[in-house]
Design a protein around this motif. Structure first.
Motif, PDB file in Angstrom:
ATOM      1  N   PHE A  46     -98.701  51.155  -0.261  1.00  0.00           N
ATOM      2  CA  PHE A  46     -99.371  50.755  -1.502  1.00  0.00           C
ATOM      3  C   PHE A  46     -98.728  51.481  -2.672  1.00  0.00           C
ATOM      4  N   ASP A  47     -98.713  50.817  -3.817  1.00  0.00           N
ATOM      5  CA  ASP A  47     -98.147  51.415  -5.021  1.00  0.00           C
ATOM      6  C   ASP A  47     -99.199  52.183  -5.806  1.00  0.00           C
ATOM      7  N   VAL A  48    -100.402  51.615  -5.881  1.00  0.00           N
ATOM      8  CA  VAL A  48    -101.497  52.249  -6.629  1.00  0.00           C
ATOM      9  C   VAL A  48    -102.781  52.109  -5.830  1.00  0.00           C
ATOM     10  N   VAL A  49    -103.625  53.161  -5.884  1.00  0.00           N
ATOM     11  CA  VAL A  49    -104.931  53.122  -5.236  1.00  0.00           C
ATOM     12  C   VAL A  49    -106.012  53.362  -6.289  1.00  0.00           C
ATOM     13  N   PHE A  50    -106.971  52.440  -6.404  1.00  0.00           N
ATOM     14  CA  PHE A  50    -108.187  52.662  -7.186  1.00  0.00           C
ATOM     15  C   PHE A  50    -109.182  53.326  -6.236  1.00  0.00           C
ATOM     16  N   LEU A  51    -109.618  54.540  -6.560  1.00  0.00           N
ATOM     17  CA  LEU A  51    -110.459  55.318  -5.646  1.00  0.00           C
ATOM     18  C   LEU A  51    -111.782  55.690  -6.304  1.00  0.00           C
ATOM     19  N   ASP A  52    -112.886  55.205  -5.715  1.00  0.00           N
ATOM     20  CA  ASP A  52    -114.217  55.541  -6.222  1.00  0.00           C
ATOM     21  C   ASP A  52    -114.577  56.964  -5.800  1.00  0.00           C
ATOM     22  N   VAL A  53    -115.377  57.646  -6.619  1.00  0.00           N
ATOM     23  CA  VAL A  53    -115.745  59.031  -6.316  1.00  0.00           C
ATOM     24  C   VAL A  53    -116.869  59.082  -5.288  1.00  0.00           C
ATOM     25  N   LYS A  54    -117.983  58.403  -5.569  1.00  0.00           N
ATOM     26  CA  LYS A  54    -119.144  58.480  -4.674  1.00  0.00           C
ATOM     27  C   LYS A  54    -119.102  57.336  -3.678  1.00  0.00           C
ATOM     28  N   MET A  55    -118.674  57.663  -2.468  1.00  0.00           N
ATOM     29  CA  MET A  55    -118.625  56.689  -1.382  1.00  0.00           C
ATOM     30  C   MET A  55    -119.707  57.030  -0.357  1.00  0.00           C
ATOM     31  N   PRO A  56    -120.161  56.055   0.415  1.00  0.00           N
ATOM     32  CA  PRO A  56    -121.249  56.331   1.371  1.00  0.00           C
ATOM     33  C   PRO A  56    -120.866  57.333   2.452  1.00  0.00           C
ATOM     34  N   ASP A  57    -119.567  57.468   2.750  1.00  0.00           N
ATOM     35  CA  ASP A  57    -119.142  58.366   3.816  1.00  0.00           C
ATOM     36  C   ASP A  57    -118.314  59.548   3.307  1.00  0.00           C
ATOM     37  N   GLY A  58    -118.462  59.881   2.020  1.00  0.00           N
ATOM     38  CA  GLY A  58    -117.748  61.043   1.513  1.00  0.00           C
ATOM     39  C   GLY A  58    -117.437  60.946   0.035  1.00  0.00           C
ATOM     40  N   ASN A  59    -116.806  62.004  -0.478  1.00  0.00           N
ATOM     41  CA  ASN A  59    -116.442  62.078  -1.892  1.00  0.00           C
ATOM     42  C   ASN A  59    -114.965  61.737  -2.053  1.00  0.00           C
ATOM     43  N   GLY A  60    -114.670  60.805  -2.957  1.00  0.00           N
ATOM     44  CA  GLY A  60    -113.293  60.367  -3.164  1.00  0.00           C
ATOM     45  C   GLY A  60    -112.371  61.490  -3.603  1.00  0.00           C
ATOM     46  N   LEU A  61    -112.898  62.442  -4.386  1.00  0.00           N
ATOM     47  CA  LEU A  61    -112.060  63.553  -4.847  1.00  0.00           C
ATOM     48  C   LEU A  61    -111.593  64.420  -3.675  1.00  0.00           C
ATOM     49  N   ASP A  62    -112.447  64.568  -2.651  1.00  0.00           N
ATOM     50  CA  ASP A  62    -112.055  65.346  -1.474  1.00  0.00           C
ATOM     51  C   ASP A  62    -110.927  64.667  -0.707  1.00  0.00           C
ATOM     52  N   ALA A  63    -110.909  63.327  -0.755  1.00  0.00           N
ATOM     53  CA  ALA A  63    -109.893  62.564  -0.018  1.00  0.00           C
ATOM     54  C   ALA A  63    -108.615  62.355  -0.823  1.00  0.00           C
ATOM     55  N   LEU A  64    -108.634  62.732  -2.095  1.00  0.00           N
ATOM     56  CA  LEU A  64    -107.484  62.477  -2.970  1.00  0.00           C
ATOM     57  C   LEU A  64    -106.178  63.051  -2.423  1.00  0.00           C
ATOM     58  N   PRO A  65    -106.114  64.329  -2.013  1.00  0.00           N
ATOM     59  CA  PRO A  65    -104.846  64.852  -1.494  1.00  0.00           C
ATOM     60  C   PRO A  65    -104.335  64.097  -0.271  1.00  0.00           C
ATOM     61  N   THR A  66    -105.265  63.674   0.615  1.00  0.00           N
ATOM     62  CA  THR A  66    -104.869  62.942   1.818  1.00  0.00           C
ATOM     63  C   THR A  66    -104.251  61.597   1.461  1.00  0.00           C
ATOM     64  N   ILE A  67    -104.859  60.894   0.517  1.00  0.00           N
ATOM     65  CA  ILE A  67    -104.342  59.584   0.113  1.00  0.00           C
ATOM     66  C   ILE A  67    -103.004  59.728  -0.596  1.00  0.00           C
ATOM     67  N   GLU A  68    -102.891  60.732  -1.456  1.00  0.00           N
ATOM     68  CA  GLU A  68    -101.621  60.960  -2.152  1.00  0.00           C
ATOM     69  C   GLU A  68    -100.498  61.295  -1.186  1.00  0.00           C
ATOM     70  N   ALA A  69    -100.855  61.931  -0.068  1.00  0.00           N
ATOM     71  CA  ALA A  69     -99.848  62.347   0.909  1.00  0.00           C
ATOM     72  C   ALA A  69     -99.533  61.267   1.938  1.00  0.00           C
ATOM     73  N   SER A  70    -100.149  60.081   1.839  1.00  0.00           N
ATOM     74  CA  SER A  70     -99.863  58.985   2.768  1.00  0.00           C
ATOM     75  C   SER A  70     -98.404  58.553   2.613  1.00  0.00           C
ATOM     76  N   PRO A  71     -97.846  57.862   3.604  1.00  0.00           N
ATOM     77  CA  PRO A  71     -96.399  57.570   3.623  1.00  0.00           C
ATOM     78  C   PRO A  71     -95.824  56.970   2.346  1.00  0.00           C
ATOM     79  N   SER A  72     -96.566  56.111   1.665  1.00  0.00           N
ATOM     80  CA  SER A  72     -96.023  55.472   0.460  1.00  0.00           C
ATOM     81  C   SER A  72     -96.233  56.302  -0.803  1.00  0.00           C
ATOM     82  N   ASN A  73     -96.935  57.454  -0.696  1.00  0.00           N
ATOM     83  CA  ASN A  73     -97.201  58.328  -1.853  1.00  0.00           C
ATOM     84  C   ASN A  73     -97.672  57.547  -3.074  1.00  0.00           C
TER      85      ASN A  73
END
Length: 475
Positions: A46-73
């Protein structure tokens, strides 16, 4: 055509953003849970990710580093139903492209997306022209997203000759990163001169930094170059620059500006053309406010900033750090390599490490001393204060979960006191607002247009209030 991932638990928001993306001739993919979004980011480009903060299974900000570090950066645009200055600061520090509220206009969101795609395209073109170079990172251990972000900053700093300012808590490895910048720079063949500002004797500080002429003071039986002159053509590292005496800060500011200075007892100026790297664990902005540090010097130091994360924010690296340093000590003491029990590693990962990597390394050496002839390390080999802290935290977390009551809005009279009227009024208002919204969504069967008509709220404001009160639509 770019690929855009939308991670949001609101179906209507996913549909709105998908329509926006597709009108721009790009491909949109939606995920209604954080875990599904992380899985998609890990398995697709993916080139760009729209990421919501308040998700039912966690906080988007906590997942931000993991998503940024995915193979396509991918570039990440954080979406939120309500503004949070602290969240915005955290998102930007973690590398998010933008932090936008859902109440923003379509034009503003579209502009953010277009700029992110433009930046990504230009970065890709630049990377294709650049020759790959292996980064020298001696003794910097780990591969967590937080650490990789810092290493990216090291690579960028090494390509320029700008002043570098490294911040971080004590024990985070500021000198290691300073050396990494130096070793990967064009000045790597020249001197790397370390100035420990905490150990500069006040009576000799000018002589040590600027040098002196023979006979300039008692005991000066010969002329000597100072540390600044020794760094000529090389790199000068000011460790713990916040401890630099106030009386010397003005003189050093001039050295930074002119790269010329006058040794003690001399009537001639000397040149020193050096690259400066400074580091501190102190809040220099607060020191400027209290008059302990010069603001003009701080502006000069802070050209290129590398903020090192504490170890508790890069727990993924703890096991690798433990293995590396334990093997190093075993080799140093002539011992066979030690094994780690799962419980030993779990304790290391659970402890907050206020002294960061330095404390971890010292703890491992102490554990090796305790278990010198044992083949495997267990929690019993760790210092008692670490085991006590981890166990106490586990017990307190369990008790907090058990004792949490259902009613959060009653007034306690057990102590004979009442809350302030303003606090009580705000609490009751918040409770009434949530009850109204719950009833509103129930009688409208989660029909947003109908809910807006009844409540008199705009769609963006209704979304914001639902998010604020953690109310999810049932469909």
């Amino acid at each position: 055509m770019a690929k855009i991932l939308i991670i949001d638990d609101e179906e209507m928001m996913c549909e709105t953003l998908s329509t926006l993306v597709e009108r721009k001739k790009h491909q949109a993919t939606s995920a209604m849970t954080l875990q599904e979004g992380i899985r998609l980011a890990a398995n697709e480009d993916f080139d760009v990710v729209f990421l919501d903060v308040k998700m039912p299974d966690g906080n988007g900000l906590d997942a931000l580093p993991t998503i940024e570090a995915s193979p396509s950066n991918p570039e990440v645009i954080i979406m939120t139903g309500f503004g949070d200055p602290n969240g915005a600061e955290l998102a930007i520090k973690c590398g998010a492209w933008d932090y936008v509220e859902k109440g923003f206009s379509i034009k503003e969101i579209t502009l953010s997306l277009e700029r992110a795609l433009q930046y990504r395209k230009e970065k890709k073109e630049a990377n294709e022209k650049r020759k790959p170079v292996r980064l020298k990172r001696a003794n910097i251990i780990g591969h967590s997203p937080a650490l990789n972000n810092c290493l990216d900053m090291v690579a960028q700093a090494a390509e320029s000759d700008a002043n570098v300012f490294i911040t971080g808590e004590t024990g985070t490895g500021k000198e290691l990163f300073a050396r990494a910048v130096y070793e990967n720079s064009l000045r790597s063949e020249q001197e790397f001169v370390v100035v420990d500002c905490t150990s500069l004797p006040e009576t000799l500080v000018e002589s040590l930094l600027f040098g002196h002429e023979k006979g300039s003071f008692t005991g000066a039986d010969r002329a000597q170059n100072g540390l600044i002159r020794q760094a000529h053509k090389g790199t000068l590292f000011l460790d713990e620059v916040g401890e630099l005496p106030m009386s010397l800060q003005k003189s050093f500011l001039r050295v930074l500006q002119e790269h010329r200075f006058r040794p003690v007892g001399s009537n001639k100026e000397v040149e020193s053309e050096f690259r400066l790297i400074a580091a501190t664990n102190r809040d220099l902005d607060a020191m400027v406010e209290s008059g302990e540090f010069r603001s003009d010097l701080l502006f000069r130091l802070r050209t290129f900033i590398i903020e090192l994360p504490p170890l508790r924010e890069r727990r993924d690296d703890i096991k690798e750090l433990a293995r590396y340093h334990m093997d190093k000590y075993c080799h140093q003491y002539g011992l066979d390599s030690k094994g780690f029990s799962p419980e030993f590693l779990e304790t290391l990962v659970s402890y907050p490490w206020p002294g960061n990597v330095r404390e971890l390394v010292n703890t491992l050496e102490r554990s090796l001393t305790t278990a010198r002839f044992d083949q495997t390390l267990y929690p019993k080999h760790l210092p008692s204060h670490i085991r006590v802290h981890v166990r106490r935290a586990e017990m307190e977390a369990g008790q907090a979960g058990e004792s949490k009551g259902d009613d959060q809005h009653t007034i306690s009279r057990s102590s004979g006191t009442l809350p302030k009227l303003q606090d009580y009024r705000e609490e009751i208002y918040a409770q009434a607002e949530k009850e109204y919204l719950l009833e509103l969504m129930e009688i409208t069967a989660d029909n947003i247009p109908e809910a807006c008509r009844i409540s008199g709220l705009s769609q963006s404001r209704l979304y914001a209030l639902l998010k604020k009160n953690a109310i999810s639509r049932k469909d």
